[in-house]
Scaffold this motif. Structure first.
Motif, PDB file in Angstrom:
ATOM      1  N   ASP A 145      42.628  57.085  33.513  1.00  0.00           N
ATOM      2  CA  ASP A 145      42.226  55.874  33.205  1.00  0.00           C
ATOM      3  C   ASP A 145      42.971  54.664  33.059  1.00  0.00           C
ATOM      4  N   ILE A 180      45.462  51.926  34.935  1.00  0.00           N
ATOM      5  CA  ILE A 180      45.487  51.515  36.405  1.00  0.00           C
ATOM      6  C   ILE A 180      45.776  52.153  37.433  1.00  0.00           C
ATOM      7  N   ASN A 224      35.218  53.873  37.962  1.00  0.00           N
ATOM      8  CA  ASN A 224      36.190  52.731  38.079  1.00  0.00           C
ATOM      9  C   ASN A 224      35.742  51.759  38.859  1.00  0.00           C
ATOM     10  N   TYR A 241      36.479  48.120  38.114  1.00  0.00           N
ATOM     11  CA  TYR A 241      38.019  47.521  37.859  1.00  0.00           C
ATOM     12  C   TYR A 241      38.554  47.701  39.230  1.00  0.00           C
ATOM     13  N   GLU A 242      37.756  47.678  40.509  1.00  0.00           N
ATOM     14  CA  GLU A 242      38.052  47.923  41.863  1.00  0.00           C
ATOM     15  C   GLU A 242      39.267  46.578  42.180  1.00  0.00           C
ATOM     16  N   LEU A 255      41.642  45.497  40.550  1.00  0.00           N
ATOM     17  CA  LEU A 255      43.057  46.102  40.041  1.00  0.00           C
ATOM     18  C   LEU A 255      43.558  47.158  40.786  1.00  0.00           C
TER      19      LEU A 255
END
Length: 424
Positions: free
Chosen positions: A149, A151, A163, A166-167, A169
């Motif tokens: 989890d 990056i 995720n 957080y796409e 990143l």
């Protein structure tokens, strides 16, 4: 929605607190059992998120932790070392998957979780190519993969509900189809994508959070051969599969291969304390070895190779040498298969599968997948039955510590059958 003021300040992982207002407070653990506040006993059928191997509070590991805490609790690992780390590193080199001398896993980089072990492995691979003056950047992964989890680990894993937020990143990777039907489609895709790629990272034989999906050792071996053919570094993420879960000490053994980089965590300390290790071949280490400080491997955490955690890992390695762990694993695998076979003719289930000590089966529902409506209902039902199971949506898996008894497994599978009677 505003959270109620009486809620605990603790924010739990992978937990929707609006749907989980109350949680048992666990006070003790022993063997395959946990004891909650008030004395209720709970059978730990998933090894407390896949980490406990020999059982909770194995006396040799507990003793090692106590003894080390009385001597040295922590020391910076940049520029200093200590005996527990030296012993664990040598022990891991001794038991790592076999390979030729040129590919032998002979260097150990410590960190503190499976995600960071993967991050370290990816950074090692990219650093190797850059330092050798032949930069490669493309990373290949498997469909349905899960590597953690943080990056980099998220980027290497499957895109989805885990995720989606957080796409922005995440960096791009190239994905191979999940191996099925002999793996022909997977291997053909790898042959096409491998030229010029920096690395392929895989979960050997068992994709965990992706749904406890399995594939054959010969496919893993074929992927390794293709990577060698094209000079692609091969990373094996054995965070889950290492230390016996698939029936052998490492899953790679069943394919007769050794990776260039091996990621370990979870069972490394027997599940007692957070510790991870990323092992690398001499070639990878040599790619960073230089009088030029710019070629240094730039990664660290404050608690790298914590002495107390390393002492627990050292004790764990000794348990593998001195106790009949492999025999326990073989017996558990047999018990697991027998329990799974009792569901063969039950039309409410599909996809019955086992690898080593791990079994999984899917309840037939109209909305399968991680967000299946049935998932939270199953988790609550099992909790009420004093069984710790954490289904992946409609997929129920059993991944117990190696000390679990046949009678205790009966309790688990009886609860699974009762769940089907209640919900399907």
């Amino acid at each position: 929605m505003t959270s109620p003021i009486f809620m605990s300040p603790v924010w739990h992982p992978f937990t929707q607190h609006a749907l989980t207002p109350d949680m048992p407070l666990i006070e003790t653990g022993d063997g395959a059992w946990l004891t909650a506040e008030g004395g209720a006993r709970i059978l730990d059928a998933i090894s407390s998120w896949w980490v406990i191997t020999h059982g909770h509070r194995h006396p040799k590991i507990v003793s090692a932790i106590k003894q080390q805490a009385d001597k040295l609790d922590q020391v910076i690992f940049a520029g200093y070392t200590h005996q527990p780390a030296e012993d664990v590193a040598r022990g891991l080199v001794e038991i790592a998957p076999p390979s030729s001398n040129s590919k032998r896993l002979c260097h150990v980089f410590f960190s503190d979780s499976g995600s960071t072990a993967v991050e370290v492995g990816l950074k090692m691979a990219l650093g190797f190519w850059r330092n050798n003056g032949k930069p490669r950047h493309r990373i290949l992964t498997l469909e349905h993969a899960y590597h953690g989890d943080t990056i980099g680990a998220m980027a290497a894993g499957a895109r989805g509900v885990f995720n989606a937020a957080y796409e922005p990143l995440l960096f791009d990777v190239e994905r191979l189809p999940y191996p099925k039907e002999g793996g022909r489609e997977t291997l053909a895709a790898l042959e096409k994508l491998a030229p010029g790629a920096a690395t392929l990272i895989v979960e050997p034989l068992l994709l965990g959070a992706g749904g406890m999906l399995t594939y054959a050792p010969d496919i893993l071996a074929a992927m390794r051969r293709i990577c060698e053919k094209h000079g692609v570094l091969f990373i094996a993420d054995e965070v889950l599969t290492g230390f016996g879960r698939t029936g052998t000490l490492f899953a790679c053994e069943q394919a007769g291969i050794a990776p260039d980089i091996l990621c370990l965590a979870k069972g490394l300390s027997g599940g007692s304390l957070p510790l991870a290790a990323t092992m690398a071949s001499e070639e990878i280490f040599a790619g960073h070895y230089s009088t030029d400080r710019a070629r240094t491997f730039f990664h660290s955490s404050s608690f790298t190779a914590n002495p107390v955690a390393c002492a627990a890992a050292r004790a764990n390695l000794e348990i593998w040498k001195s106790e009949p762990v492999r025999e326990r694993i073989a017996a558990l695998a047999g018990h697991q298969q027998a329990r799974l076979d009792s569901f063969r003719n039950d039309s409410r289930f599909s996809g019955l599968r086992r690898i080593g000590t791990v079994t999984a089966l899917d309840l037939k529902v109209p909305d399968p997948g991680y967000l299946a409506e049935l998932g939270p209902k199953l988790a609550r039902f099992f909790q009420e039955k004093s069984i710790l199971l954490r289904p992946l949506g409609n997929t129920v898996y059993v991944l117990p510590p190696y000390c679990v008894t046949a009678g205790e497994l009966n309790l688990v599978y009886d609860a699974i059958r009762q769940a089907a009677e209640n919900f399907v």
